[in-house]
Design a protein around this motif. Structure first.
Motif, PDB file in Angstrom:
ATOM      1  N   CYS A  40       0.807  -1.220   0.000  1.00 55.16           N
ATOM      2  CA  CYS A  40       0.000   0.000   0.000  1.00 55.16           C
ATOM      3  C   CYS A  40       0.841   1.271   0.000  1.00 55.16           C
ATOM      4  O   CYS A  40       0.416   2.294  -0.536  1.00 55.16           O
ATOM      5  CB  CYS A  40      -0.992   0.007   1.150  1.00 55.16           C
ATOM      6  SG  CYS A  40      -0.258   0.083   2.781  1.00 55.16           S
ATOM      7  N   SER A  41       2.034   1.210   0.564  1.00 54.22           N
ATOM      8  CA  SER A  41       2.865   2.411   0.602  1.00 54.22           C
ATOM      9  C   SER A  41       3.648   2.627  -0.682  1.00 54.22           C
ATOM     10  O   SER A  41       4.299   3.650  -0.849  1.00 54.22           O
ATOM     11  CB  SER A  41       3.820   2.352   1.800  1.00 54.22           C
ATOM     12  OG  SER A  41       4.695   1.245   1.670  1.00 54.22           O
ATOM     13  N   ASN A  42       3.575   1.672  -1.626  1.00 52.87           N
ATOM     14  CA  ASN A  42       4.330   1.785  -2.868  1.00 52.87           C
ATOM     15  C   ASN A  42       3.476   2.056  -4.099  1.00 52.87           C
ATOM     16  O   ASN A  42       3.994   2.047  -5.207  1.00 52.87           O
ATOM     17  CB  ASN A  42       5.149   0.507  -3.103  1.00 52.87           C
ATOM     18  CG  ASN A  42       6.261   0.354  -2.099  1.00 52.87           C
ATOM     19  OD1 ASN A  42       6.710   1.323  -1.506  1.00 52.87           O
ATOM     20  ND2 ASN A  42       6.697  -0.866  -1.896  1.00 52.87           N
ATOM     21  N   VAL A  43       2.199   2.267  -3.916  1.00 56.03           N
ATOM     22  CA  VAL A  43       1.324   2.503  -5.064  1.00 56.03           C
ATOM     23  C   VAL A  43       1.465   3.934  -5.558  1.00 56.03           C
ATOM     24  O   VAL A  43       1.504   4.179  -6.759  1.00 56.03           O
ATOM     25  CB  VAL A  43      -0.146   2.170  -4.720  1.00 56.03           C
ATOM     26  CG1 VAL A  43      -1.069   2.503  -5.867  1.00 56.03           C
ATOM     27  CG2 VAL A  43      -0.274   0.697  -4.359  1.00 56.03           C
ATOM     28  N   THR A  51      -4.319  10.343   3.964  1.00 58.63           N
ATOM     29  CA  THR A  51      -5.104  10.418   2.729  1.00 58.63           C
ATOM     30  C   THR A  51      -5.176   9.053   2.062  1.00 58.63           C
ATOM     31  O   THR A  51      -6.240   8.625   1.602  1.00 58.63           O
ATOM     32  CB  THR A  51      -4.500  11.458   1.760  1.00 58.63           C
ATOM     33  OG1 THR A  51      -4.547  12.738   2.391  1.00 58.63           O
ATOM     34  CG2 THR A  51      -5.242  11.506   0.443  1.00 58.63           C
ATOM     35  N   LEU A  52      -4.048   8.348   2.009  1.00 56.72           N
ATOM     36  CA  LEU A  52      -4.045   7.005   1.430  1.00 56.72           C
ATOM     37  C   LEU A  52      -4.965   6.073   2.205  1.00 56.72           C
ATOM     38  O   LEU A  52      -5.722   5.307   1.609  1.00 56.72           O
ATOM     39  CB  LEU A  52      -2.626   6.442   1.393  1.00 56.72           C
ATOM     40  CG  LEU A  52      -1.687   7.072   0.378  1.00 56.72           C
ATOM     41  CD1 LEU A  52      -0.283   6.503   0.539  1.00 56.72           C
ATOM     42  CD2 LEU A  52      -2.194   6.892  -1.040  1.00 56.72           C
ATOM     43  N   THR A  53      -4.911   6.155   3.533  1.00 54.63           N
ATOM     44  CA  THR A  53      -5.766   5.311   4.368  1.00 54.63           C
ATOM     45  C   THR A  53      -7.237   5.533   4.033  1.00 54.63           C
ATOM     46  O   THR A  53      -8.014   4.581   3.932  1.00 54.63           O
ATOM     47  CB  THR A  53      -5.494   5.592   5.860  1.00 54.63           C
ATOM     48  OG1 THR A  53      -4.131   5.274   6.135  1.00 54.63           O
ATOM     49  CG2 THR A  53      -6.405   4.781   6.760  1.00 54.63           C
ATOM     50  N   ARG A  57      -9.757   2.703   2.334  1.00 51.59           N
ATOM     51  CA  ARG A  57     -11.036   2.351   2.968  1.00 51.59           C
ATOM     52  C   ARG A  57     -12.176   2.438   1.972  1.00 51.59           C
ATOM     53  O   ARG A  57     -13.011   1.534   1.876  1.00 51.59           O
ATOM     54  CB  ARG A  57     -11.315   3.257   4.174  1.00 51.59           C
ATOM     55  CG  ARG A  57     -12.629   2.903   4.896  1.00 51.59           C
ATOM     56  CD  ARG A  57     -12.946   3.882   6.020  1.00 51.59           C
ATOM     57  NE  ARG A  57     -13.011   5.264   5.588  1.00 51.59           N
ATOM     58  CZ  ARG A  57     -14.042   5.815   4.921  1.00 51.59           C
ATOM     59  NH1 ARG A  57     -15.096   5.093   4.616  1.00 51.59           N
ATOM     60  NH2 ARG A  57     -14.010   7.081   4.575  1.00 51.59           N
ATOM     61  N   VAL A  58     -12.226   3.528   1.202  1.00 54.55           N
ATOM     62  CA  VAL A  58     -13.296   3.697   0.220  1.00 54.55           C
ATOM     63  C   VAL A  58     -13.256   2.573  -0.814  1.00 54.55           C
ATOM     64  O   VAL A  58     -14.294   1.978  -1.141  1.00 54.55           O
ATOM     65  CB  VAL A  58     -13.207   5.083  -0.464  1.00 54.55           C
ATOM     66  CG1 VAL A  58     -14.165   5.185  -1.638  1.00 54.55           C
ATOM     67  CG2 VAL A  58     -13.469   6.194   0.545  1.00 54.55           C
ATOM     68  N   LEU A  59     -12.075   2.269  -1.326  1.00 49.98           N
ATOM     69  CA  LEU A  59     -11.952   1.210  -2.336  1.00 49.98           C
ATOM     70  C   LEU A  59     -12.293  -0.161  -1.750  1.00 49.98           C
ATOM     71  O   LEU A  59     -12.963  -0.968  -2.394  1.00 49.98           O
ATOM     72  CB  LEU A  59     -10.539   1.198  -2.925  1.00 49.98           C
ATOM     73  CG  LEU A  59     -10.209   2.367  -3.848  1.00 49.98           C
ATOM     74  CD1 LEU A  59      -8.713   2.429  -4.126  1.00 49.98           C
ATOM     75  CD2 LEU A  59     -11.004   2.286  -5.152  1.00 49.98           C
ATOM     76  N   LEU A  76      -2.413  -4.690  -1.283  1.00 51.36           N
ATOM     77  CA  LEU A  76      -3.628  -4.379  -2.026  1.00 51.36           C
ATOM     78  C   LEU A  76      -3.670  -5.194  -3.301  1.00 51.36           C
ATOM     79  O   LEU A  76      -2.649  -5.403  -3.955  1.00 51.36           O
ATOM     80  CB  LEU A  76      -3.657  -2.899  -2.412  1.00 51.36           C
ATOM     81  CG  LEU A  76      -3.440  -1.873  -1.313  1.00 51.36           C
ATOM     82  CD1 LEU A  76      -3.353  -0.481  -1.919  1.00 51.36           C
ATOM     83  CD2 LEU A  76      -4.543  -1.959  -0.290  1.00 51.36           C
ATOM     84  N   SER A  77      -4.859  -5.626  -3.675  1.00 51.00           N
ATOM     85  CA  SER A  77      -5.056  -6.269  -4.970  1.00 51.00           C
ATOM     86  C   SER A  77      -6.463  -5.935  -5.459  1.00 51.00           C
ATOM     87  O   SER A  77      -7.369  -5.657  -4.674  1.00 51.00           O
ATOM     88  CB  SER A  77      -4.852  -7.785  -4.893  1.00 51.00           C
ATOM     89  OG  SER A  77      -5.744  -8.373  -3.975  1.00 51.00           O
TER      90      SER A  77
END
Length: 119
Positions: A40-43, A51-53, A57-59, A76-77
């Motif tokens: 998740c930290s490399n996307v 903001t990423l968190t 969550r939304v996705l 993440l996938s």
């Protein structure tokens, strides 16, 4: 523990479209569509952790992604199989539009990672 992954039957079109209406989240889907799991930290670079968190969550809650813990990180996938079963062709159309430049792929301030630039 990460919760709130809806079952396939619970994924609603309005939630998916709302989640993908944000350019950053749409870009994340483009990256994940290349396959595999991504840390998740490399996307994306240049986006705050909080903001990423929010975007994860939304996705996750809309049924677009799987998020699972792996040590101190989350992986993440894309829930491609579930989304294709619920809404055949939707992801293909969205990704084609993004890849053809019909949509913004990264909002102001967000920098795609190197492997995201290849797609």
């Amino acid at each position: 523990m990460i919760t709130q992954h809806p079952e396939r039957e619970q994924i609603l079109l309005e939630n998916v479209l709302s989640a993908l209406g944000n350019p950053l989240r749409l870009h994340v889907v483009r990256v994940l569509a290349a396959g595999g799991e991504h840390n998740c930290s490399n996307v994306l670079e240049g986006v705050s952790k909080s903001t990423l968190t929010h975007h994860w969550r939304v996705l996750r809650e809309s049924g677009v992604i799987w998020q699972r813990p792996s040590g101190r990180e989350n992986l993440l996938s894309l829930r491609r199989e579930d989304l294709d079963a619920r809404f055949p062709g939707l992801l293909d159309v969205l990704l084609e539009a993004v890849n053809s430049g019909a949509s913004s792929v990264a909002p102001h301030g967000a920098q795609p990672m190197a492997d995201a630039r290849r797609g």
